[in-house]
Motif scaffolding. Structure first.
Motif, PDB file in Angstrom:
ATOM      1  N   TYR A  23       3.072   2.031  -3.276  1.00  0.00           N
ATOM      2  CA  TYR A  23       2.127   2.560  -4.202  1.00  0.00           C
ATOM      3  C   TYR A  23       2.350   3.938  -4.400  1.00  0.00           C
ATOM      4  N   ARG A  64       0.817  -1.174  -0.085  1.00  0.00           N
ATOM      5  CA  ARG A  64       0.256  -0.073   0.016  1.00  0.00           C
ATOM      6  C   ARG A  64       0.793   1.390  -0.020  1.00  0.00           C
ATOM      7  N   GLY A  83      -5.075  -2.819  -4.628  1.00  0.00           N
ATOM      8  CA  GLY A  83      -6.495  -2.291  -4.872  1.00  0.00           C
ATOM      9  C   GLY A  83      -7.150  -1.332  -3.875  1.00  0.00           C
ATOM     10  N   ARG A  84      -6.724  -1.331  -2.673  1.00  0.00           N
ATOM     11  CA  ARG A  84      -6.914  -0.245  -1.618  1.00  0.00           C
ATOM     12  C   ARG A  84      -6.193   1.007  -2.047  1.00  0.00           C
ATOM     13  N   ALA A  86      -8.033   7.370  -6.075  1.00  0.00           N
ATOM     14  CA  ALA A  86      -9.121   7.964  -6.837  1.00  0.00           C
ATOM     15  C   ALA A  86     -10.052   8.798  -6.028  1.00  0.00           C
ATOM     16  N   THR A  87      -9.940   8.349  -4.566  1.00  0.00           N
ATOM     17  CA  THR A  87     -10.698   9.360  -3.868  1.00  0.00           C
ATOM     18  C   THR A  87     -10.034  10.122  -2.638  1.00  0.00           C
ATOM     19  N   SER A  93     -11.370  12.481  -0.270  1.00  0.00           N
ATOM     20  CA  SER A  93     -12.196  11.913   1.211  1.00  0.00           C
ATOM     21  C   SER A  93     -11.278  11.893   2.340  1.00  0.00           C
ATOM     22  N   ARG A  94      -9.921  12.029   2.153  1.00  0.00           N
ATOM     23  CA  ARG A  94      -8.896  11.967   3.036  1.00  0.00           C
ATOM     24  C   ARG A  94      -8.891  13.543   3.787  1.00  0.00           C
ATOM     25  N   LYS A 153      -5.197   2.161  -4.778  1.00  0.00           N
ATOM     26  CA  LYS A 153      -5.754   2.828  -6.042  1.00  0.00           C
ATOM     27  C   LYS A 153      -7.091   3.410  -5.778  1.00  0.00           C
ATOM     28  N   THR A 154      -7.734   2.670  -5.088  1.00  0.00           N
ATOM     29  CA  THR A 154      -9.262   3.094  -4.473  1.00  0.00           C
ATOM     30  C   THR A 154      -8.763   4.635  -3.658  1.00  0.00           C
ATOM     31  N   LEU A 155      -7.710   4.510  -2.844  1.00  0.00           N
ATOM     32  CA  LEU A 155      -7.512   5.558  -1.951  1.00  0.00           C
ATOM     33  C   LEU A 155      -7.040   6.890  -2.930  1.00  0.00           C
ATOM     34  N   HIS A 160      -0.168   8.864  -9.779  1.00  0.00           N
ATOM     35  CA  HIS A 160       0.553   7.883  -9.652  1.00  0.00           C
ATOM     36  C   HIS A 160       2.132   8.041 -10.304  1.00  0.00           C
TER      37      HIS A 160
END
Length: 329
Positions: free
Chosen positions: A80, A77, A241-242, A248-249, A252-253, A244-246, A307
């Motif tokens: 990435y 994670r 996967g987590r 993309a969003t 929200s952080r 990439k989701t983070l 990225h």
């Protein structure tokens, strides 16, 4: 002798005689042992549990799995985002807490496979006691040997070189353990059938469940190694996967605003530097998102992080810097 008492003949006395007591020093056979000498399904289950206990203590094994998968998940994670996991300085407890996602599915799948294996072994044990099912059982054992050998060869090949085809990402690692398990069990069933045909007692057809052989222990170790490899691949893929989701969003952080007495020279897309007039704060940086705080450091990402070109920003949590946080959108 009373006149109303019936007189028993010798034949009647033999029929109504009490059973003789066992001779001294000779023990009677245990009542729960089958007459034909075959062990019940419970004995096989106990043997399997003993084998698992010989391979590794379940608690120790689970703790080792949790630590390793927590590290694997964190490593994939953070890598990435271009962060080396050693800079996080996570403790053992941190890795254990972060292993929940990585362990839930592999442990659940292992338990389901174990239940399936126990049920299939019970069916095979019953089929061995029925001579009419021996031809079908021999055919199924042969299929298991062939399929197991093929899967094991694929798994061994995948250890050294990538496979020439593109299977599921868990196939190379899982095929090693599934293949050796099918191969070993198919050979075991064929050996039992050959022994029954020759009217010779098999190893586990005696008075109780047999002890696991060294070959069975080695097979179990290979299955555990394959499961370890498979779960590691799953943890790494889940972490990517987590991540990439983070990414993309990222909005929200939590939003972070940094106040510094000196210029920090943060040049990143989306980060706004503003010089303030006053004695408390000289520079103000906005447009940052919090990734994680660990080891006395804040790991931040620009709100426009990509990225391909983005970089992570690491700031020490010192008295000179002031951080303000706001909930993400």
């Amino acid at each position: 002798m009373r006149a109303d008492m019936p007189v028993r003949s010798g034949r009647d006395r033999e029929l109504h005689a009490e059973p003789p007591e066992p001779a001294p020093g000779r023990e009677s056979a245990p009542p729960d042992r089958p007459a034909d000498g075959r062990t019940d399904a419970g004995g096989h289950v106990r043997s399997a549990l003993e084998l698992i206990g010989l391979v590794a203590a379940p608690t120790t094994l689970l703790a080792a799995f949790a630590f390793f998968f927590g590290w694997t998940f964190t490593n994939a994670r953070t890598s990435y985002f271009g962060i080396d996991p050693s800079t996080l300085r996570f403790s053992t407890q941190d890795y254990l807490l972060r292993s929940t996602d990585a362990l839930f599915v592999p442990v659940g799948a292992a338990l389901v496979l174990a239940l399936f294996a126990v049920a299939m072994h019970s069916l095979v044990s019953r089929a061995l006691g029925d001579v009419r099912l021996h031809p079908a059982l021999r055919w199924a054992a042969g299929i298991a040997v062939i399929a197991g050998a093929a899967l094991f060869a694929v798994g061994v090949s995948a250890v050294f070189d990538p496979l020439p085809f593109s299977p599921h990402y868990l196939f190379p690692s899982a095929s090693l353990g599934i293949g050796i398990a099918l191969l070993a069990y198919g050979l075991h069933v064929r050996g039992r059938l050959d022994a029954l045909r020759a009217s010779r007692p098999t190893e586990d057809a005696g008075g109780g469940p047999s002890r696991p052989s060294p070959a069975a222990a080695l097979v179990a170790l290979l299955v555990v190694l394959s499961g370890f490899w498979t779960a590691s691949e799953y943890a790494e893929e889940l972490a990517l996967g987590r991540a990439k989701t983070l990414a993309a969003t990222i909005d929200s952080r939590p939003s972070v605003t940094v106040f510094a007495p000196q210029r920090l020279h943060i040049n990143a897309p989306g980060v706004v530097e503003r010089r303030l007039r006053g004695a408390d704060s000289a520079y103000r940086y906005s447009g940052l998102r919090l990734l994680v705080r660990s080891g006395g450091k804040y790991f931040l990402l620009p709100k426009d992080w990509l990225h391909a070109t983005g970089a992570a920003i690491v700031l020490r949590d010192t008295r000179e810097l002031r951080f303000e946080f706001e909930a993400g959108r």
